[in-house]
Design an enzyme around this catalytic site. Sequence first.
Site, PDB file in Angstrom:
ATOM      1  N   ALA A  12       0.959  -1.186  -0.027  1.00 13.36           N
ATOM      2  CA  ALA A  12       0.041  -0.001   0.005  1.00 13.36           C
ATOM      3  C   ALA A  12       0.951   1.368   0.101  1.00 13.36           C
ATOM      4  CB  ALA A  12      -0.882  -0.107   1.253  1.00 13.36           C
ATOM      5  N   CYS A  46      -6.524  -6.534   3.963  1.00 12.18           N
ATOM      6  CA  CYS A  46      -7.802  -6.524   4.602  1.00 12.18           C
ATOM      7  C   CYS A  46      -8.882  -7.303   4.141  1.00 12.18           C
ATOM      8  CB  CYS A  46      -8.419  -4.791   4.304  1.00 12.18           C
ATOM      9  SG  CYS A  46      -7.059  -3.585   4.256  1.00 12.18           S
ATOM     10  N   TYR A 432     -33.147  11.750   7.090  1.00 18.46           N
ATOM     11  CA  TYR A 432     -34.049  10.981   7.501  1.00 18.46           C
ATOM     12  C   TYR A 432     -35.087  10.480   6.596  1.00 18.46           C
ATOM     13  CZ  TYR A 432     -38.500   9.420   9.673  1.00 18.46           C
ATOM     14  OH  TYR A 432     -39.754   9.057  10.055  1.00 18.46           O
TER      15      TYR A 432
HETATM   16  C1  LIG Z   1      -5.961  -9.605   8.037  1.00 10.88           C
HETATM   17  C2  LIG Z   1      -5.899  -8.198   7.862  1.00 10.88           C
HETATM   18  C3  LIG Z   1      -6.975  -7.295   7.677  1.00 10.88           C
HETATM   19  C4  LIG Z   1      -7.060  -6.029   7.603  1.00 10.88           C
HETATM   20  N1  LIG Z   1      -7.906  -5.255   7.536  1.00 10.88           N
HETATM   21  C5  LIG Z   1      -7.722  -3.956   7.412  1.00 10.88           C
HETATM   22  C6  LIG Z   1      -9.015  -2.976   7.199  1.00 10.88           C
HETATM   23  O1  LIG Z   1     -10.327  -3.515   7.101  1.00 10.88           O
HETATM   24  N2  LIG Z   1      -8.956  -1.726   7.337  1.00 10.88           N
HETATM   25  C7  LIG Z   1      -7.586  -0.882   7.425  1.00 10.88           C
HETATM   26  O2  LIG Z   1      -7.314   0.235   7.208  1.00 10.88           O
HETATM   27  N3  LIG Z   1      -6.576  -1.811   7.398  1.00 10.88           N
HETATM   28  C8  LIG Z   1      -6.607  -3.093   7.491  1.00 10.88           C
HETATM   29  N4  LIG Z   1      -5.560  -3.940   7.725  1.00 10.88           N
HETATM   30  C9  LIG Z   1      -4.294  -3.233   7.832  1.00 10.88           C
HETATM   31  C10 LIG Z   1      -3.413  -2.926   6.447  1.00 10.88           C
HETATM   32  O3  LIG Z   1      -3.546  -4.175   5.718  1.00 10.88           O
HETATM   33  C11 LIG Z   1      -2.145  -2.454   6.553  1.00 10.88           C
HETATM   34  O4  LIG Z   1      -2.251  -1.404   7.581  1.00 10.88           O
HETATM   35  C12 LIG Z   1      -1.616  -2.187   5.191  1.00 10.88           C
HETATM   36  O5  LIG Z   1      -1.361  -3.285   4.511  1.00 10.88           O
HETATM   37  C13 LIG Z   1      -0.154  -1.382   5.525  1.00 10.88           C
HETATM   38  O6  LIG Z   1       0.290  -1.007   4.283  1.00 10.88           O
HETATM   39  P1  LIG Z   1       1.988  -0.970   4.364  1.00 10.88           P
HETATM   40  O7  LIG Z   1       2.266  -0.784   2.775  1.00 10.88           O
HETATM   41  O8  LIG Z   1       2.456   0.150   5.004  1.00 10.88           O
HETATM   42  O9  LIG Z   1       2.594  -2.337   4.662  1.00 10.88           O
HETATM   43  P2  LIG Z   1       2.307  -3.750   4.239  1.00 10.88           P
HETATM   44  O10 LIG Z   1       1.006  -4.111   3.488  1.00 10.88           O
HETATM   45  O11 LIG Z   1       2.737  -4.646   5.243  1.00 10.88           O
HETATM   46  O12 LIG Z   1       3.396  -3.831   3.036  1.00 10.88           O
HETATM   47  C14 LIG Z   1       4.855  -3.940   3.330  1.00 10.88           C
HETATM   48  C15 LIG Z   1       5.532  -4.520   2.308  1.00 10.88           C
HETATM   49  O13 LIG Z   1       6.834  -4.779   2.531  1.00 10.88           O
HETATM   50  C16 LIG Z   1       7.427  -5.837   2.146  1.00 10.88           C
HETATM   51  N5  LIG Z   1       8.880  -5.876   2.969  1.00 10.88           N
HETATM   52  C17 LIG Z   1       8.833  -5.894   4.297  1.00 10.88           C
HETATM   53  N6  LIG Z   1      10.435  -5.936   4.463  1.00 10.88           N
HETATM   54  C18 LIG Z   1      11.085  -5.946   3.170  1.00 10.88           C
HETATM   55  C19 LIG Z   1      12.328  -6.117   2.834  1.00 10.88           C
HETATM   56  N7  LIG Z   1      13.368  -6.042   3.758  1.00 10.88           N
HETATM   57  N8  LIG Z   1      12.823  -6.054   1.386  1.00 10.88           N
HETATM   58  C20 LIG Z   1      11.712  -5.993   0.471  1.00 10.88           C
HETATM   59  N9  LIG Z   1      10.266  -5.960   0.991  1.00 10.88           N
HETATM   60  C21 LIG Z   1      10.090  -5.783   2.406  1.00 10.88           C
HETATM   61  C22 LIG Z   1       6.442  -6.905   2.706  1.00 10.88           C
HETATM   62  O14 LIG Z   1       6.671  -8.231   2.023  1.00 10.88           O
HETATM   63  C23 LIG Z   1       5.093  -6.162   2.312  1.00 10.88           C
HETATM   64  O15 LIG Z   1       4.919  -6.740   1.203  1.00 10.88           O
HETATM   65  C24 LIG Z   1      -5.656  -5.463   7.587  1.00 10.88           C
HETATM   66  C25 LIG Z   1      -4.321  -6.140   7.846  1.00 10.88           C
HETATM   67  C26 LIG Z   1      -4.778  -7.594   8.066  1.00 10.88           C
HETATM   68  C27 LIG Z   1      -3.359  -8.453   7.968  1.00 10.88           C
END
Ligand SMILES: Cc1cc2nc3c(=O)[nH]c(=O)nc-3n(C[C@H](O)[C@H](O)[C@H](O)COP(=O)(O)OP(=O)(O)OC[C@H]3O[C@@H](n4cnc5c(N)ncnc54)[C@H](O)[C@@H]3O)c2cc1C
Length: 459
Positions: A12, A46, A432
């Site tokens: 994301a 999510c 409403y």
């Molecule tokens: C089951 C579940 C349900 C959820 N439901 C909701 C919801 O309903 N509403 C909501 O707002 N949020 C929800 N979330 C939270 C949401 O998914 C996360 O907040 C969001 O994905 C965060 O995005 P990000 O890009 O910061 O991190 P991530 O999505 O964790 O992406 C980080 C990426 O970095 C990669 N990475 C990490 N370290 C390295 C490295 N050293 N080298 C290369 N790649 C690396 C990982 O593989 C990963 O793909 C949910 C999460 C889960 C697990």
Amino acid sequence: MAQRLIVIGGDAAGMSAASQARRRRDRGDLEIIVFERGNFTSYSACGIPYWISGLVPGPEALIARSPETFRTEYAMDVRMRHEVTSIDLERREVVAQDLEGGGEVRERFDDLVYATGAVPVKPPWAVTDAGGVFGMQTLDDGAALRDWLDADPQPRRAVVVGGGYIGVEIAEALIQRGLSVTLVEAGQQPMATVDPDMAELVADAMRSLGVTIRTSLAVSGLEQQDGRVSAVVTAEGPIPTDVVVMGLGVRPNTALAEAAGLPLGPTGAIRVDRRMRVPGLPGVWAAGDCVETLHRVSGLPVHVPLGTHANKQGRVAGINIGGGYATFAGVIGTAVTKVCDLEVGRTGLREREAAAAGFEFVSVIAESTNRAGYYPGARPMTVKLIAERPSGRLLGAQIVGWSEAAKRIDTLAVALWNGMTVDDMTALDLGYAPPYAPVWDPVLIAARKAVDALAALDR
Ligand SMILES: Cc1cc2nc3c(=O)[nH]c(=O)nc-3n(C[C@H](O)[C@H](O)[C@H](O)COP(=O)(O)OP(=O)(O)OC[C@H]3O[C@@H](n4cnc5c(N)ncnc54)[C@H](O)[C@@H]3O)c2cc1C
């Protein structure tokens, strides 16, 4: 010569940043390299609970854009199954391991976006070689759990450890698949993201679905038989199970950042300014679940790992890298979820958080219905408001109820974001009609009740 942006993490926050930067700067001006250690880009974690339950197909349906799309349509060099293992800020280089082909690559950067997300909390007892124990963070985790549920012998009993919103959503998914589910929570009730009185309504709904809830109970170990998990160990004895899903929360994924010298804040997440720049390190940006942000009500830094923030923060970083100007305004803690048909929403501060932030406040609970009482499908709706005393400014709100409950929290979130008082709110011109609300919307009833409570105290 083109400048170079390196993005660590292809979901994301990382891909929002990369996409926004690309929209503003073409490939001749900005080269973009993305390192992603997993198998997917821009996926919706999510959606995993709804894939587990079978409500939505996956994993393809949960992917917004594939690596190939980013390569061909966004002119990005997306390197899948590449894990960045170190960052050298002096030389402005990252080192990454090729997890499939083997070997190491070293790439220099002008700008760096650190978007590694969060890592699930995994206590020592959860480190096991027994089959049937799952974390729930990535599409790969979802796929592994689905495979286990579909394989012979098919699991009949499940234990979900941790009653946060992910644990609650997974418990619902497993019940819907016909398993017998026990949710074990070390705290006094599941769904601690709302106040205990509201969480109790959620726990009641889960029990009525058939989920066994064991509270004030910690899991301390696992038992296994023939290489498969057979029970979780607790102080009150073992709980037999065929599958264990961990939902103990997450912490910011900062190991690389710390090693490289990026500053962490009091929450343990990376510090950033409102443009998503890492202070003191020009050209270094961070966004998503790995950073902390400002809570607009408490004024304190918080770590709120949600996809809604990750997408916005990534976008802000990307606009700024692209030469534009954007800021992330902070959060107010709005979140929604559901347990089957019961919806839960919250925004602002819970009572405990309001007290910790030093506010004087009143809290009220209003019971109403989602539709006019005589209209088919009218069901209970409970609205809780927390208002500062004596000003009446809204500090927090929570809603539990059937259809139309969760998204009603958005009305309250907008009121709170704009500093409205509960007195102001009583006059809101809300829609409403009998199919959508009683003539006095539950939000208005709760606001009136809060006004009365404030008046009674300060009379
Ligand atoms: C089951 C579940 C349900 C959820 N439901 C909701 C919801 O309903 N509403 C909501 O707002 N949020 C929800 N979330 C939270 C949401 O998914 C996360 O907040 C969001 O994905 C965060 O995005 P990000 O890009 O910061 O991190 P991530 O999505 O964790 O992406 C980080 C990426 O970095 C990669 N990475 C990490 N370290 C390295 C490295 N050293 N080298 C290369 N790649 C690396 C990982 O593989 C990963 O793909 C949910 C999460 C889960 C697990």
